[in-house]
Design a protein around this motif. Structure first.
Motif, PDB file in Angstrom:
ATOM      1  N   PHE A  45     -60.977 -19.917 -78.555  1.00  0.00           N
ATOM      2  CA  PHE A  45     -59.722 -20.595 -78.895  1.00  0.00           C
ATOM      3  C   PHE A  45     -60.034 -22.087 -78.996  1.00  0.00           C
ATOM      4  O   PHE A  45     -60.329 -22.736 -77.999  1.00  0.00           O
ATOM      5  CB  PHE A  45     -58.673 -20.325 -77.819  1.00  0.00           C
ATOM      6  CG  PHE A  45     -57.314 -20.894 -78.121  1.00  0.00           C
ATOM      7  CD1 PHE A  45     -56.444 -20.241 -78.985  1.00  0.00           C
ATOM      8  CD2 PHE A  45     -56.895 -22.090 -77.545  1.00  0.00           C
ATOM      9  CE1 PHE A  45     -55.190 -20.763 -79.268  1.00  0.00           C
ATOM     10  CE2 PHE A  45     -55.646 -22.609 -77.814  1.00  0.00           C
ATOM     11  CZ  PHE A  45     -54.789 -21.940 -78.681  1.00  0.00           C
ATOM     12  N   THR A  46     -59.966 -22.629 -80.200  1.00  0.00           N
ATOM     13  CA  THR A  46     -60.441 -23.991 -80.446  1.00  0.00           C
ATOM     14  C   THR A  46     -59.332 -25.035 -80.468  1.00  0.00           C
ATOM     15  O   THR A  46     -59.635 -26.231 -80.493  1.00  0.00           O
ATOM     16  CB  THR A  46     -61.194 -24.055 -81.781  1.00  0.00           C
ATOM     17  OG1 THR A  46     -60.304 -23.679 -82.850  1.00  0.00           O
ATOM     18  CG2 THR A  46     -62.396 -23.123 -81.775  1.00  0.00           C
ATOM     19  N   ARG A  91     -48.850 -17.551 -80.228  1.00  0.00           N
ATOM     20  CA  ARG A  91     -49.313 -16.163 -80.167  1.00  0.00           C
ATOM     21  C   ARG A  91     -50.822 -16.119 -79.924  1.00  0.00           C
ATOM     22  O   ARG A  91     -51.310 -15.344 -79.087  1.00  0.00           O
ATOM     23  CB  ARG A  91     -48.951 -15.424 -81.469  1.00  0.00           C
ATOM     24  CG  ARG A  91     -49.634 -14.075 -81.650  1.00  0.00           C
ATOM     25  CD  ARG A  91     -49.476 -13.163 -80.453  1.00  0.00           C
ATOM     26  NE  ARG A  91     -48.113 -12.708 -80.297  1.00  0.00           N
ATOM     27  CZ  ARG A  91     -47.665 -12.021 -79.248  1.00  0.00           C
ATOM     28  NH1 ARG A  91     -48.500 -11.748 -78.242  1.00  0.00           N
ATOM     29  NH2 ARG A  91     -46.417 -11.637 -79.166  1.00  0.00           N
ATOM     30  N   GLU A  92     -51.579 -16.953 -80.619  1.00  0.00           N
ATOM     31  CA  GLU A  92     -53.029 -16.967 -80.439  1.00  0.00           C
ATOM     32  C   GLU A  92     -53.394 -17.432 -79.032  1.00  0.00           C
ATOM     33  O   GLU A  92     -54.328 -16.894 -78.415  1.00  0.00           O
ATOM     34  CB  GLU A  92     -53.670 -17.872 -81.490  1.00  0.00           C
ATOM     35  CG  GLU A  92     -53.587 -17.311 -82.902  1.00  0.00           C
ATOM     36  CD  GLU A  92     -53.994 -18.326 -83.955  1.00  0.00           C
ATOM     37  OE1 GLU A  92     -54.474 -19.428 -83.578  1.00  0.00           O
ATOM     38  OE2 GLU A  92     -53.834 -18.029 -85.159  1.00  0.00           O
ATOM     39  N   TYR A  93     -52.666 -18.415 -78.528  1.00  0.00           N
ATOM     40  CA  TYR A  93     -52.932 -18.874 -77.163  1.00  0.00           C
ATOM     41  C   TYR A  93     -52.669 -17.762 -76.153  1.00  0.00           C
ATOM     42  O   TYR A  93     -53.500 -17.491 -75.275  1.00  0.00           O
ATOM     43  CB  TYR A  93     -52.093 -20.106 -76.824  1.00  0.00           C
ATOM     44  CG  TYR A  93     -52.089 -20.390 -75.337  1.00  0.00           C
ATOM     45  CD1 TYR A  93     -53.270 -20.684 -74.665  1.00  0.00           C
ATOM     46  CD2 TYR A  93     -50.908 -20.311 -74.589  1.00  0.00           C
ATOM     47  CE1 TYR A  93     -53.286 -20.900 -73.290  1.00  0.00           C
ATOM     48  CE2 TYR A  93     -50.918 -20.527 -73.228  1.00  0.00           C
ATOM     49  CZ  TYR A  93     -52.108 -20.819 -72.584  1.00  0.00           C
ATOM     50  OH  TYR A  93     -52.125 -21.015 -71.226  1.00  0.00           O
ATOM     51  N   HIS A  94     -51.524 -17.103 -76.262  1.00  0.00           N
ATOM     52  CA  HIS A  94     -51.200 -16.036 -75.309  1.00  0.00           C
ATOM     53  C   HIS A  94     -52.188 -14.875 -75.415  1.00  0.00           C
ATOM     54  O   HIS A  94     -52.541 -14.265 -74.393  1.00  0.00           O
ATOM     55  CB  HIS A  94     -49.766 -15.561 -75.520  1.00  0.00           C
ATOM     56  CG  HIS A  94     -48.741 -16.512 -74.989  1.00  0.00           C
ATOM     57  ND1 HIS A  94     -47.416 -16.462 -75.369  1.00  0.00           N
ATOM     58  CD2 HIS A  94     -48.842 -17.548 -74.110  1.00  0.00           C
ATOM     59  CE1 HIS A  94     -46.756 -17.414 -74.735  1.00  0.00           C
ATOM     60  NE2 HIS A  94     -47.608 -18.088 -73.971  1.00  0.00           N
ATOM     61  N   ASP A  95     -52.643 -14.571 -76.610  1.00  0.00           N
ATOM     62  CA  ASP A  95     -53.649 -13.515 -76.751  1.00  0.00           C
ATOM     63  C   ASP A  95     -54.951 -13.917 -76.052  1.00  0.00           C
ATOM     64  O   ASP A  95     -55.625 -13.077 -75.436  1.00  0.00           O
ATOM     65  CB  ASP A  95     -53.926 -13.237 -78.229  1.00  0.00           C
ATOM     66  CG  ASP A  95     -52.775 -12.501 -78.916  1.00  0.00           C
ATOM     67  OD1 ASP A  95     -51.891 -11.973 -78.199  1.00  0.00           O
ATOM     68  OD2 ASP A  95     -52.749 -12.473 -80.164  1.00  0.00           O
ATOM     69  N   ALA A  96     -55.309 -15.203 -76.139  1.00  0.00           N
ATOM     70  CA  ALA A  96     -56.552 -15.679 -75.535  1.00  0.00           C
ATOM     71  C   ALA A  96     -56.468 -15.784 -74.020  1.00  0.00           C
ATOM     72  O   ALA A  96     -57.480 -15.649 -73.325  1.00  0.00           O
ATOM     73  CB  ALA A  96     -56.936 -17.038 -76.130  1.00  0.00           C
ATOM     74  N   LEU A 138     -52.021 -27.974 -87.790  1.00  0.00           N
ATOM     75  CA  LEU A 138     -51.765 -28.083 -86.363  1.00  0.00           C
ATOM     76  C   LEU A 138     -53.101 -28.040 -85.631  1.00  0.00           C
ATOM     77  O   LEU A 138     -53.732 -26.984 -85.520  1.00  0.00           O
ATOM     78  CB  LEU A 138     -50.848 -26.954 -85.891  1.00  0.00           C
ATOM     79  CG  LEU A 138     -50.527 -26.919 -84.394  1.00  0.00           C
ATOM     80  CD1 LEU A 138     -49.804 -28.194 -83.953  1.00  0.00           C
ATOM     81  CD2 LEU A 138     -49.690 -25.686 -84.061  1.00  0.00           C
ATOM     82  N   ALA A 139     -53.530 -29.195 -85.104  1.00  0.00           N
ATOM     83  CA  ALA A 139     -54.806 -29.265 -84.401  1.00  0.00           C
ATOM     84  C   ALA A 139     -54.738 -28.585 -83.046  1.00  0.00           C
ATOM     85  O   ALA A 139     -55.749 -28.089 -82.541  1.00  0.00           O
ATOM     86  CB  ALA A 139     -55.234 -30.723 -84.237  1.00  0.00           C
ATOM     87  N   GLY A 140     -53.558 -28.559 -82.435  1.00  0.00           N
ATOM     88  CA  GLY A 140     -53.395 -27.915 -81.139  1.00  0.00           C
ATOM     89  C   GLY A 140     -52.415 -28.669 -80.270  1.00  0.00           C
ATOM     90  O   GLY A 140     -51.702 -29.562 -80.738  1.00  0.00           O
ATOM     91  N   PHE A 141     -52.375 -28.287 -78.989  1.00  0.00           N
ATOM     92  CA  PHE A 141     -51.488 -28.928 -78.022  1.00  0.00           C
ATOM     93  C   PHE A 141     -52.313 -29.617 -76.941  1.00  0.00           C
ATOM     94  O   PHE A 141     -53.348 -29.104 -76.500  1.00  0.00           O
ATOM     95  CB  PHE A 141     -50.560 -27.900 -77.369  1.00  0.00           C
ATOM     96  CG  PHE A 141     -49.304 -27.638 -78.151  1.00  0.00           C
ATOM     97  CD1 PHE A 141     -48.100 -28.238 -77.797  1.00  0.00           C
ATOM     98  CD2 PHE A 141     -49.322 -26.788 -79.244  1.00  0.00           C
ATOM     99  CE1 PHE A 141     -46.942 -28.005 -78.516  1.00  0.00           C
ATOM    100  CE2 PHE A 141     -48.172 -26.540 -79.971  1.00  0.00           C
ATOM    101  CZ  PHE A 141     -46.971 -27.151 -79.600  1.00  0.00           C
TER     102      PHE A 141
END
Length: 256
Positions: A45-46, A91-96, A138-141
């Motif tokens: 997760f980048t 969603r990608e964060y929660h999956d990771a 979106l680069a991220g949080f």
């Protein structure tokens, strides 16, 4: 973006940039947050900062390149394209993070419950001010200091609260996003991208607002920071008013 060598103060903490790193004060929760971020890095997760080191009372994190979204929001965030990007990121964060197991004795800032199977580690501060955009990407949080155990839907509810935004007309105008039809479309886009029903998100947000107001009163009343500052600036009254607004607008937000 913060300039190299400069400092920037948010509502809770001050950070400084050195090259492609961000330096922030450490707290009792920092080792647990670094364990979380290291897990995300290992999972591929980048779109979150990478933990680099703890040095001289500061944490060192990788820099996410881009600009946080402050009001009035950038064009990408005022579009459903931007809202869908937020939903996919979450969603990608929660999956990771689902298979992350906190280290023994992990301390989380303001945690309301201990981690147990079925919970995730929530980001805990999912507002546009922590969403970093590199143009339309979106680069991220950033700012993971409020990460803590909780239910995944509460992260989505918080994101809907602040990024749809499910807030008063005044707050909508500040973001340059307003109107019941627009909010309904944005809520639907966010929920579809994540994979959750809008009804479940509104239920979770009502409960989240109730708990957050109570937490500010409880911890702020004991003088614990940053909740004492939140209490002093009137956050309880603001959250209470926004919960009333949400209840009054619920049927409109779920039309169609």
């Amino acid at each position: 973006m913060i300039e190299d060598g400069a400092t920037d103060r948010g509502s809770v903490t001050t950070v400084r940039r050195i090259g492609d790193t961000i330096r922030r004060p450490v707290g009792p929760w920092t080792p647990a947050v670094h364990a979380l971020l290291a897990h995300l890095e290992a999972a591929g997760f980048t779109r979150s900062p990478r933990p680099i080191a703890l040095e001289g009372g500061e944490e060192v994190l990788s820099l996410l390149h881009g600009e946080p979204a402050f009001a009035p929001w950038p064009a990408v965030l005022r579009s459903t394209t931007g809202v869908r990007a937020l939903g996919r990121w979450l969603r990608e964060y929660h999956d990771a993070v689902r298979d992350f197991r906190p280290p023994a004795g992990a301390s989380w800032q303001g945690a309301e419950q201990e981690w147990r199977p079925g919970l995730v580690i929530r980001h805990g501060d999912l507002g546009p001010w922590n969403a970093v955009w590199d143009g339309d990407h979106l680069a991220g949080f950033i700012d993971w200091d409020f990460a803590a155990p909780g239910h995944a839907v509460d992260d989505l509810a918080q994101l809907a609260w602040y990024a749809v935004p499910l807030r008063s007309v005044e707050q909508q105008r500040r973001a340059a996003v307003s109107g019941p039809g627009v909010l309904r479309e944005r809520l639907d886009a966010l929920c579809t991208a994540y994979g959750e029903r809008p009804e479940a998100v509104l239920d979770a947000l009502d409960a989240l607002q109730t708990r957050e107001a109570a937490r500010i009163e409880r911890l702020g009343g004991r003088g614990e920071q940053p909740w004492a500052a939140f209490l002093a600036r009137g956050d309880v009254a603001e959250i209470t008013a926004e919960r009333r607004w949400l209840r009054a607008e619920r049927a409109t937000l779920l039309e169609g």
